[in-house]
Scaffold this motif. Structure first.
Motif, PDB file in Angstrom:
ATOM      1  N   LEU A  11      -9.159 -17.383  32.149  1.00  0.00           N
ATOM      2  CA  LEU A  11      -9.710 -18.144  33.276  1.00  0.00           C
ATOM      3  C   LEU A  11     -10.658 -17.317  34.141  1.00  0.00           C
ATOM      4  CD1 LEU A  11      -6.753 -20.366  34.532  1.00  0.00           C
ATOM      5  CD2 LEU A  11      -9.020 -21.158  33.836  1.00  0.00           C
ATOM      6  N   THR A  15      -9.827 -16.054  38.004  1.00  0.00           N
ATOM      7  CA  THR A  15      -8.651 -15.222  38.243  1.00  0.00           C
ATOM      8  C   THR A  15      -9.011 -13.833  38.773  1.00  0.00           C
ATOM      9  OG1 THR A  15      -8.668 -14.859  35.838  1.00  0.00           O
ATOM     10  CG2 THR A  15      -7.032 -16.390  36.722  1.00  0.00           C
ATOM     11  N   LYS A  20      -3.059 -16.986  38.506  1.00  0.00           N
ATOM     12  CA  LYS A  20      -2.973 -18.382  38.054  1.00  0.00           C
ATOM     13  C   LYS A  20      -2.043 -19.258  38.893  1.00  0.00           C
ATOM     14  CE  LYS A  20      -2.315 -17.422  33.659  1.00  0.00           C
ATOM     15  NZ  LYS A  20      -2.052 -17.624  32.200  1.00  0.00           N
ATOM     16  N   PHE A  25      -5.352 -26.349  43.065  1.00  0.00           N
ATOM     17  CA  PHE A  25      -5.331 -27.485  42.140  1.00  0.00           C
ATOM     18  C   PHE A  25      -5.160 -28.746  42.976  1.00  0.00           C
ATOM     19  CE2 PHE A  25      -3.351 -30.578  39.323  1.00  0.00           C
ATOM     20  CZ  PHE A  25      -4.194 -30.518  38.228  1.00  0.00           C
ATOM     21  N   LEU A  30      -1.270 -24.130  42.840  1.00  0.00           N
ATOM     22  CA  LEU A  30      -0.474 -24.643  41.725  1.00  0.00           C
ATOM     23  C   LEU A  30       1.014 -24.405  41.959  1.00  0.00           C
ATOM     24  CD1 LEU A  30      -0.461 -25.919  38.902  1.00  0.00           C
ATOM     25  CD2 LEU A  30      -0.832 -23.631  37.951  1.00  0.00           C
ATOM     26  N   ASP A 105       1.876 -21.058  35.117  1.00  0.00           N
ATOM     27  CA  ASP A 105       0.544 -21.603  34.844  1.00  0.00           C
ATOM     28  C   ASP A 105       0.586 -22.947  34.129  1.00  0.00           C
ATOM     29  OD1 ASP A 105       1.502 -20.720  32.432  1.00  0.00           O
ATOM     30  OD2 ASP A 105      -0.273 -19.580  31.872  1.00  0.00           O
ATOM     31  N   LEU A 217      -2.494 -24.788  32.002  1.00  0.00           N
ATOM     32  CA  LEU A 217      -3.777 -24.708  32.701  1.00  0.00           C
ATOM     33  C   LEU A 217      -4.486 -23.384  32.448  1.00  0.00           C
ATOM     34  CD1 LEU A 217      -1.961 -26.807  34.351  1.00  0.00           C
ATOM     35  CD2 LEU A 217      -3.576 -26.439  36.193  1.00  0.00           C
ATOM     36  N   PRO A 220     -10.362 -22.869  31.092  1.00  0.00           N
ATOM     37  CA  PRO A 220     -11.164 -23.808  31.885  1.00  0.00           C
ATOM     38  C   PRO A 220     -11.050 -25.249  31.398  1.00  0.00           C
ATOM     39  CG  PRO A 220     -12.399 -21.802  31.533  1.00  0.00           C
ATOM     40  CD  PRO A 220     -11.146 -21.681  30.690  1.00  0.00           C
ATOM     41  N   ARG A 222      -8.570 -26.706  29.762  1.00  0.00           N
ATOM     42  CA  ARG A 222      -7.260 -27.279  30.043  1.00  0.00           C
ATOM     43  C   ARG A 222      -7.073 -27.524  31.538  1.00  0.00           C
ATOM     44  NH1 ARG A 222      -4.055 -23.390  25.818  1.00  0.00           N
ATOM     45  NH2 ARG A 222      -4.387 -24.648  23.942  1.00  0.00           N
ATOM     46  N   TYR A 223      -7.605 -26.623  32.351  1.00  0.00           N
ATOM     47  CA  TYR A 223      -7.549 -26.849  33.799  1.00  0.00           C
ATOM     48  C   TYR A 223      -8.236 -28.169  34.143  1.00  0.00           C
ATOM     49  CZ  TYR A 223      -8.226 -26.226  38.806  1.00  0.00           C
ATOM     50  OH  TYR A 223      -8.225 -26.426  40.163  1.00  0.00           O
ATOM     51  N   THR A 226      -6.470 -31.296  32.987  1.00  0.00           N
ATOM     52  CA  THR A 226      -5.311 -31.628  33.813  1.00  0.00           C
ATOM     53  C   THR A 226      -5.743 -32.311  35.103  1.00  0.00           C
ATOM     54  OG1 THR A 226      -4.231 -29.683  32.873  1.00  0.00           O
ATOM     55  CG2 THR A 226      -3.177 -30.703  34.773  1.00  0.00           C
ATOM     56  N   LEU A 325     -16.431 -26.144  35.807  1.00  0.00           N
ATOM     57  CA  LEU A 325     -15.743 -25.656  36.990  1.00  0.00           C
ATOM     58  C   LEU A 325     -16.755 -24.862  37.806  1.00  0.00           C
ATOM     59  CD1 LEU A 325     -12.406 -24.278  35.441  1.00  0.00           C
ATOM     60  CD2 LEU A 325     -12.975 -26.635  36.062  1.00  0.00           C
TER      61      LEU A 325
END
Length: 339
Positions: A11, A15, A20, A25, A30, A105, A217, A220, A222-223, A226, A325
């Motif tokens: 990430l 990060t 994470k 979020f 998170l 995460d 997550l 990028p 998968r983040y 979600t 992102l």
């Protein structure tokens, strides 16, 4: 315990600013989602381990645990110890009864009370929370026998006949007896190391299926996927009540969540999330599937769809962002496969 020491290399550069579990979020760290689930399961105190950006991680954890009314215990790892070593570092805190370990995460808002009950009734050393293997993913399998006992993890373990493969969610319930099978020091993996030694010594590690939304997550894509799932209503959070991270956010037409201090002058097509102080200038177009974290600004003429804009980031006039992102000057590709 929430595992919080990971480096989050997939990430980067995000990060480089947040560990994470501390990443924003939909307006909240998170970790707030994890604490809501753990509190609903009956957890009364929380421990974390830190390594990467430890001061940031600890500050977020202290604020979130204070908000949730949960005492916090922190252990710092100058040298990262892995999942097994991380749990070992909190042995004094965790040794007075069964405990839950939760990967930092993931997003997995499910009721864990039945899992705790099954674990305590079974007398197992540990109970791994499992789901069917996600389609198209290559996660290492946890293999169960017909009685629900784990016999192999990622190809390691005593094995057996007629085993079925499952996906590990990153959540387990453990008895303090698990510490008897840990190395006294050094990095080790709870699944591939500690559990395998325990199984080979005749201990029972069980697997329990718990259906519900689950996402890792850690990349990028998968983040952002979600974010899309929560905005589209595919994730049940309302059962958490006042502890839901979206509690208190006004939901408007077409699935638009907006903080009262968000300012909208342009065109917004839901579902979108608009955090505290986020602004959409006249002439901008935002949505669908967009998250604007607190302080994010979208200038006139900008266009966003299926994107997440992090706190205090400005999207300039003329920018067109899709499957991205955005943080500061960074624009991180986050392709959404099959969506």
């Amino acid at each position: 315990m929430v595992l919080c020491a990971g480096l989050g290399t997939r990430l980067r550069p995000l990060t480089e600013r947040w560990p994470k579990p501390a990443m924003p979020f939909l307006g909240q760290p998170l970790l707030r989602y994890h604490l809501a689930v753990l509190k609903a399961a009956g957890v009364t105190a929380v421990g974390i381990n830190t390594h990467h950006l430890p001061d940031t991680m600890e500050a977020v954890a202290r604020a979130e645990c204070a908000r949730a009314g949960l005492p916090l215990h922190v252990v710092h790892e100058p040298v990262i110890q892995g999942t097994g070593g991380g749990i070992r570092g909190l042995r004094d805190f965790l040794s007075d009864g069964d405990f839950i370990v939760f990967n930092g995460d993931i997003l997995y808002p499910v009721d864990l009370r039945p899992v705790v009950a099954v674990h305590q009734a079974s007398g197992a050393l540990a109970t791994m929370v499992l789901q069917p293997m996600p389609v198209g993913e290559t996660y290492a399998a946890v293999e169960l026998d017909a009685e629900g006992r784990v016999r192999r993890i990622a190809g390691h373990g005593p094995g057996g006949e007629g085993l079925s493969p499952w996906h590990f969610t990153g959540v387990h319930v453990m008895s303090p007896r698990v510490f008897d099978f840990m190395s006294p020091q050094g990095e080790e993996d709870i699944n591939r190391g500690v559990y395998v030694r325990a199984m080979e010594a005749g201990q029972t590690v069980r697997g329990v299926r718990v259906d519900g939304y689950w996402s890792d997550l850690g990349t990028p894509s998968r983040y952002l996927a979600t974010v899309q799932d929560v905005l589209a209503g595919r994730v049940r959070l309302e059962w958490l009540g006042a502890d839901s991270p979206l509690a208190g956010t006004a939901r408007g037409a077409a699935g638009t969540w907006a903080h009262e201090e968000a300012r909208v002058g342009g065109a917004v097509e839901g579902p979108v999330y608009l955090g505290r102080g986020a602004s959409v200038a006249p002439g901008a177009t935002v949505g669908p599937g967009v998250s604007l974290e607190p302080g994010a600004q979208v200038a006139s003429g900008a266009r966003l769809a299926r994107a997440a804009v992090f706190e205090d980031t400005e999207v300039s006039s003329g920018e067109s962002l899709s499957e991205v992102l955005a943080w500061g000057a960074h624009r991180i590709a986050a392709p959404l496969k099959g969506r």
